[in-house]
Design a protein around this motif. Sequence first.
Motif, PDB file in Angstrom:
ATOM      1  N   ALA A 148       0.808  -1.215   0.000  1.00 47.08           N
ATOM      2  CA  ALA A 148       0.000   0.000   0.000  1.00 47.08           C
ATOM      3  C   ALA A 148       0.846   1.272   0.000  1.00 47.08           C
ATOM      4  O   ALA A 148       0.554   2.205  -0.750  1.00 47.08           O
ATOM      5  CB  ALA A 148      -0.933   0.009   1.207  1.00 47.08           C
ATOM      6  N   PHE A 149       1.905   1.309   0.819  1.00 48.86           N
ATOM      7  CA  PHE A 149       2.609   2.570   1.022  1.00 48.86           C
ATOM      8  C   PHE A 149       3.968   2.671   0.337  1.00 48.86           C
ATOM      9  O   PHE A 149       4.451   3.776   0.133  1.00 48.86           O
ATOM     10  CB  PHE A 149       2.760   2.841   2.524  1.00 48.86           C
ATOM     11  N   ARG A 152       2.712   1.119  -3.625  1.00 50.26           N
ATOM     12  CA  ARG A 152       1.514   1.882  -4.008  1.00 50.26           C
ATOM     13  C   ARG A 152       0.698   1.169  -5.088  1.00 50.26           C
ATOM     14  O   ARG A 152       0.265   1.770  -6.060  1.00 50.26           O
ATOM     15  CB  ARG A 152       1.875   3.293  -4.455  1.00 50.26           C
ATOM     16  N   ASP A 153       0.485  -0.126  -4.860  1.00 47.66           N
ATOM     17  CA  ASP A 153      -0.340  -0.885  -5.800  1.00 47.66           C
ATOM     18  C   ASP A 153      -1.699  -1.183  -5.170  1.00 47.66           C
ATOM     19  O   ASP A 153      -2.016  -0.687  -4.098  1.00 47.66           O
ATOM     20  CB  ASP A 153       0.389  -2.149  -6.286  1.00 47.66           C
ATOM     21  N   GLU A 154      -2.487  -1.989  -5.824  1.00 45.85           N
ATOM     22  CA  GLU A 154      -3.873  -2.237  -5.419  1.00 45.85           C
ATOM     23  C   GLU A 154      -4.044  -3.468  -4.515  1.00 45.85           C
ATOM     24  O   GLU A 154      -5.175  -3.852  -4.231  1.00 45.85           O
ATOM     25  CB  GLU A 154      -4.734  -2.426  -6.674  1.00 45.85           C
TER      26      GLU A 154
END
Length: 165
Positions: A148-149, A152-154
């Motif tokens: 996530a951080f 930065r993918d889904e």
Amino acid sequence: MALATRTGYSPIQILLHWLIAALVLFQLVFGESMAEAVEAAEEGRTLDAGDQFMASAHYWVGIAILALVALRLVVRLGTGAPAPIGEGVMVKAATAMHHLFYLLLVAVPVTGLMGFYLGDPWGELHQFSKPVFIVLIVLHAAGALFHAFVLRDETLKRMLVPTKS
């Protein structure tokens, strides 16, 4: 095959994931009550009402986890899962971690029941699973946060927001 066509998880898959996670967390936090109940039974002591209630809750929550994991596996086989995001060693590690989670989510309640009804070595094996679960949960959460951080993918979003396909 459904595995390759899904872009995210269904609402039922997300619900089962978080419900099982909450129940496992309950077991990890309050599971010592069952050890206290077994020890009291071995020593011929009577438990107070609170400890008896928590030991009973541990037993029934364990059975609920086993039933929900069975349902989760049926749903996964029927609806598939999205393809992993990423490649190489990260995907292999994530796949291994998920397989280990499923193994533990079945084996831990089963060994708990066997320990309750048959005693050791099943009870000892069941108790050994607690630190294994904690380490796996920490790694799983760290991986989700990394996706996530940092990447930065889904990946994390797929387990929070259901998709229709």
